[in-house]
Design a protein around this motif. Structure first.
Motif, PDB file in Angstrom:
ATOM      1  N   PRO A  86      41.376 -54.245 -44.828  1.00 11.05           N
ATOM      2  CA  PRO A  86      41.498 -55.231 -43.746  1.00 11.05           C
ATOM      3  C   PRO A  86      42.382 -56.429 -44.065  1.00 11.05           C
ATOM      4  CG  PRO A  86      39.264 -54.412 -43.835  1.00 11.05           C
ATOM      5  CD  PRO A  86      39.969 -53.838 -45.031  1.00 11.05           C
ATOM      6  N   PRO A  87      42.261 -57.086 -45.242  1.00 12.12           N
ATOM      7  CA  PRO A  87      43.164 -58.213 -45.501  1.00 12.12           C
ATOM      8  C   PRO A  87      44.630 -57.812 -45.511  1.00 12.12           C
ATOM      9  CG  PRO A  87      41.273 -58.293 -46.979  1.00 12.12           C
ATOM     10  CD  PRO A  87      41.246 -56.950 -46.303  1.00 12.12           C
ATOM     11  N   LEU A  88      44.933 -56.637 -46.066  1.00 15.13           N
ATOM     12  CA  LEU A  88      46.320 -56.185 -46.097  1.00 15.13           C
ATOM     13  C   LEU A  88      46.790 -55.789 -44.701  1.00 15.13           C
ATOM     14  CD1 LEU A  88      48.753 -55.668 -47.843  1.00 15.13           C
ATOM     15  CD2 LEU A  88      47.859 -53.385 -48.354  1.00 15.13           C
ATOM     16  N   ALA A  89      45.896 -55.224 -43.903  1.00 12.54           N
ATOM     17  CA  ALA A  89      46.265 -54.846 -42.536  1.00 12.54           C
ATOM     18  C   ALA A  89      46.666 -56.064 -41.718  1.00 12.54           C
ATOM     19  CB  ALA A  89      45.098 -54.120 -41.856  1.00 12.54           C
ATOM     20  N   VAL A  90      45.996 -57.189 -41.967  1.00 12.37           N
ATOM     21  CA  VAL A  90      46.366 -58.417 -41.264  1.00 12.37           C
ATOM     22  C   VAL A  90      47.804 -58.795 -41.586  1.00 12.37           C
ATOM     23  CG1 VAL A  90      45.907 -60.888 -41.051  1.00 12.37           C
ATOM     24  CG2 VAL A  90      43.998 -59.293 -41.163  1.00 12.37           C
ATOM     25  N   ALA A  91      48.175 -58.692 -42.864  1.00 11.05           N
ATOM     26  CA  ALA A  91      49.524 -59.084 -43.284  1.00 11.05           C
ATOM     27  C   ALA A  91      50.588 -58.100 -42.817  1.00 11.05           C
ATOM     28  CB  ALA A  91      49.574 -59.214 -44.806  1.00 11.05           C
TER      29      ALA A  91
ATOM     30  N   GLY B 102      52.192 -39.814 -30.702  1.00  7.09           N
ATOM     31  CA  GLY B 102      53.142 -40.188 -31.724  1.00  7.09           C
ATOM     32  C   GLY B 102      52.453 -40.950 -32.831  1.00  7.09           C
ATOM     33  N   SER B 103      53.119 -41.936 -33.404  1.00  5.29           N
ATOM     34  CA  SER B 103      52.523 -42.728 -34.475  1.00  5.29           C
ATOM     35  C   SER B 103      51.445 -43.644 -33.903  1.00  5.29           C
ATOM     36  CB  SER B 103      53.600 -43.566 -35.173  1.00  5.29           C
ATOM     37  OG  SER B 103      54.524 -42.724 -35.823  1.00  5.29           O
ATOM     38  N   THR B 104      50.294 -43.626 -34.508  1.00  8.67           N
ATOM     39  CA  THR B 104      49.160 -44.376 -33.969  1.00  8.67           C
ATOM     40  C   THR B 104      48.546 -45.265 -35.038  1.00  8.67           C
ATOM     41  OG1 THR B 104      47.633 -42.553 -34.471  1.00  8.67           O
ATOM     42  CG2 THR B 104      48.613 -42.605 -32.273  1.00  8.67           C
ATOM     43  N   VAL B 105      47.849 -46.287 -34.580  1.00  5.56           N
ATOM     44  CA  VAL B 105      47.120 -47.206 -35.457  1.00  5.56           C
ATOM     45  C   VAL B 105      45.667 -47.215 -35.005  1.00  5.56           C
ATOM     46  CG1 VAL B 105      46.865 -49.584 -36.237  1.00  5.56           C
ATOM     47  CG2 VAL B 105      49.150 -48.642 -35.847  1.00  5.56           C
ATOM     48  N   ALA B 106      44.758 -46.953 -35.938  1.00  2.00           N
ATOM     49  CA  ALA B 106      43.327 -46.988 -35.642  1.00  2.00           C
ATOM     50  C   ALA B 106      42.713 -48.155 -36.392  1.00  2.00           C
ATOM     51  CB  ALA B 106      42.653 -45.685 -36.066  1.00  2.00           C
ATOM     52  N   GLY B 107      42.009 -49.013 -35.681  1.00  2.78           N
ATOM     53  CA  GLY B 107      41.342 -50.133 -36.315  1.00  2.78           C
ATOM     54  C   GLY B 107      40.059 -49.702 -36.986  1.00  2.78           C
ATOM     55  N   LEU B 108      39.327 -50.661 -37.537  1.00  2.00           N
ATOM     56  CA  LEU B 108      38.053 -50.366 -38.177  1.00  2.00           C
ATOM     57  C   LEU B 108      37.069 -49.794 -37.171  1.00  2.00           C
ATOM     58  CD1 LEU B 108      37.638 -53.585 -40.348  1.00  2.00           C
ATOM     59  CD2 LEU B 108      37.960 -51.264 -41.218  1.00  2.00           C
TER      60      LEU B 108
ATOM     61  N   LEU C 183      42.396 -54.810 -33.224  1.00  2.00           N
ATOM     62  CA  LEU C 183      42.438 -53.352 -33.240  1.00  2.00           C
ATOM     63  C   LEU C 183      41.085 -52.722 -33.519  1.00  2.00           C
ATOM     64  CD1 LEU C 183      45.735 -52.831 -35.278  1.00  2.00           C
ATOM     65  CD2 LEU C 183      45.417 -52.519 -32.823  1.00  2.00           C
ATOM     66  N   SER C 184      40.101 -53.491 -33.923  1.00  2.00           N
ATOM     67  CA  SER C 184      38.797 -52.927 -34.266  1.00  2.00           C
ATOM     68  C   SER C 184      38.231 -52.119 -33.109  1.00  2.00           C
ATOM     69  CB  SER C 184      37.813 -54.032 -34.659  1.00  2.00           C
ATOM     70  OG  SER C 184      38.174 -54.601 -35.887  1.00  2.00           O
ATOM     71  N   GLY C 185      37.814 -50.887 -33.427  1.00  2.00           N
ATOM     72  CA  GLY C 185      37.215 -50.023 -32.427  1.00  2.00           C
ATOM     73  C   GLY C 185      38.203 -49.373 -31.485  1.00  2.00           C
ATOM     74  N   THR C 186      39.516 -49.482 -31.762  1.00  2.00           N
ATOM     75  CA  THR C 186      40.513 -48.949 -30.844  1.00  2.00           C
ATOM     76  C   THR C 186      41.543 -48.082 -31.571  1.00  2.00           C
ATOM     77  OG1 THR C 186      42.044 -50.812 -31.094  1.00  2.00           O
ATOM     78  CG2 THR C 186      40.322 -51.029 -29.425  1.00  2.00           C
ATOM     79  N   VAL C 187      42.303 -47.344 -30.791  1.00  2.00           N
ATOM     80  CA  VAL C 187      43.457 -46.594 -31.279  1.00  2.00           C
ATOM     81  C   VAL C 187      44.621 -46.925 -30.355  1.00  2.00           C
ATOM     82  CG1 VAL C 187      44.463 -44.318 -31.733  1.00  2.00           C
ATOM     83  CG2 VAL C 187      42.027 -44.725 -32.152  1.00  2.00           C
ATOM     84  N   VAL C 188      45.731 -47.381 -30.919  1.00  2.00           N
ATOM     85  CA  VAL C 188      46.888 -47.751 -30.113  1.00  2.00           C
ATOM     86  C   VAL C 188      48.145 -47.147 -30.718  1.00  2.00           C
ATOM     87  CG1 VAL C 188      45.835 -49.930 -29.389  1.00  2.00           C
ATOM     88  CG2 VAL C 188      47.336 -49.889 -31.391  1.00  2.00           C
ATOM     89  N   SER C 189      49.203 -47.148 -29.969  1.00  2.00           N
ATOM     90  CA  SER C 189      50.484 -46.675 -30.464  1.00  2.00           C
ATOM     91  C   SER C 189      51.042 -47.659 -31.480  1.00  2.00           C
ATOM     92  CB  SER C 189      51.469 -46.522 -29.297  1.00  2.00           C
ATOM     93  OG  SER C 189      52.786 -46.335 -29.767  1.00  2.00           O
ATOM     94  N   LEU C 190      51.655 -47.132 -32.549  1.00  2.00           N
ATOM     95  CA  LEU C 190      52.277 -48.005 -33.540  1.00  2.00           C
ATOM     96  C   LEU C 190      53.403 -48.812 -32.897  1.00  2.00           C
ATOM     97  CD1 LEU C 190      52.438 -48.881 -36.534  1.00  2.00           C
ATOM     98  CD2 LEU C 190      54.066 -47.010 -36.884  1.00  2.00           C
ATOM     99  N   GLU C 191      54.046 -48.272 -31.885  1.00  2.00           N
ATOM    100  CA  GLU C 191      55.117 -48.994 -31.193  1.00  2.00           C
ATOM    101  C   GLU C 191      54.602 -50.265 -30.540  1.00  2.00           C
ATOM    102  OE1 GLU C 191      58.731 -48.098 -27.965  1.00  2.00           O
ATOM    103  OE2 GLU C 191      57.261 -46.553 -28.478  1.00  2.00           O
TER     104      GLU C 191
END
Length: 231
Positions: free
Chosen positions: A50-55, A20-26, A63-71
């Motif tokens: 990166p600064p905007l991703a924090v906010a 589904g919807s995923t988030v990939a870090g740097l 999240l760096s080096g990983t892929v996780v579900s947006l949920e």
């Protein structure tokens, strides 16, 4: 990076899997799509500095080096946003929905320290050709404090972040048809072999393969040149 409307599972190099919807870090390493739907994926990709991703995400360093579900990041709001995107009939509608979702999640209180944001902007301005000592002097911190705060808030050490930005610049020069030897020289690499090693380290591919990547043909830069600190 959030991938909406994406049904096939995404696998990372460490064995992680998200659907589904995923988030990939740097620098998430090798990613691949699985399942029978992998050849007909329809998605909306959003890339955040990166600064905007924090906010917006509140946990970009983790999240760096990983892929996780947006949920896992947004909870039920991710499911609601996915539902609206699936029901949308046009891409303009989807872009508007995504913009609204990002705006709702934007929280300036989660922004990095001003010094960290300034250091990131200096890295961008210098296209990755900037030393940690110089960054520390510019923001008025010790080298140790800058390394610690930058690493904890951005997810990468300043030196690694600079490598990533320099690689991004070099990759787009390659995509523009510039010879590898010339790209190595103008991007600050010691020689063409150094460029080859860095491209291989970040992508697992050769400079020739990266130059032909379709996403490079439509993106001038991975990072915005304007300050990313949210207002």
């Amino acid at each position: 990076m959030a991938g909406f409307r994406q049904l096939a599972p995404v696998h990372d190099s460490d064995g992680g899997r998200a659907r589904g919807s995923t988030v990939a870090g740097l620098v998430p390493g090798d990613l691949r799509l699985g399942g029978r739907a992998a050849g007909r994926i329809e998605c909306l990709q959003i890339r955040l500095s990166p600064p905007l991703a924090v906010a917006v995400l509140g946990a970009s360093a983790d999240l760096s080096g990983t892929v996780v579900s947006l949920e896992d990041i947004w909870g039920r709001d991710a499911e609601r946003t996915e539902g609206r995107l699936r029901a949308a009939g046009t891409w303009d509608e989807r872009f508007a929905i995504a913009t609204d979702a990002l705006g709702r999640r934007l929280d300036a209180r989660r922004s990095p320290d001003p010094e960290v944001a300034a250091a990131w902007e200096l890295i961008l301005t210098g296209r990755g050709r900037v030393g940690v000592d110089s960054l520390a002097n510019e923001v008025g911190w010790s080298r140790k404090r800058l390394w610690s705060r930058f690493r904890s808030q951005i997810g990468l050490a300043p030196k690694h972040a600079a490598r990533l930005v320099r690689f991004d610049h070099a990759a787009h020069l390659l995509a523009a048809g510039r010879p590898a030897a010339e790209v190595a020289a103008v991007s600050g690499y010691a020689d063409q072999a150094h460029l080859h090693r860095e491209v291989k380290a970040f992508t697992g591919a050769t400079p020739t393969a990266v130059a032909a990547a379709p996403w490079l043909a439509i993106d001038d830069m991975a990072w915005p040149t304007a300050p990313a600190t949210p207002s």
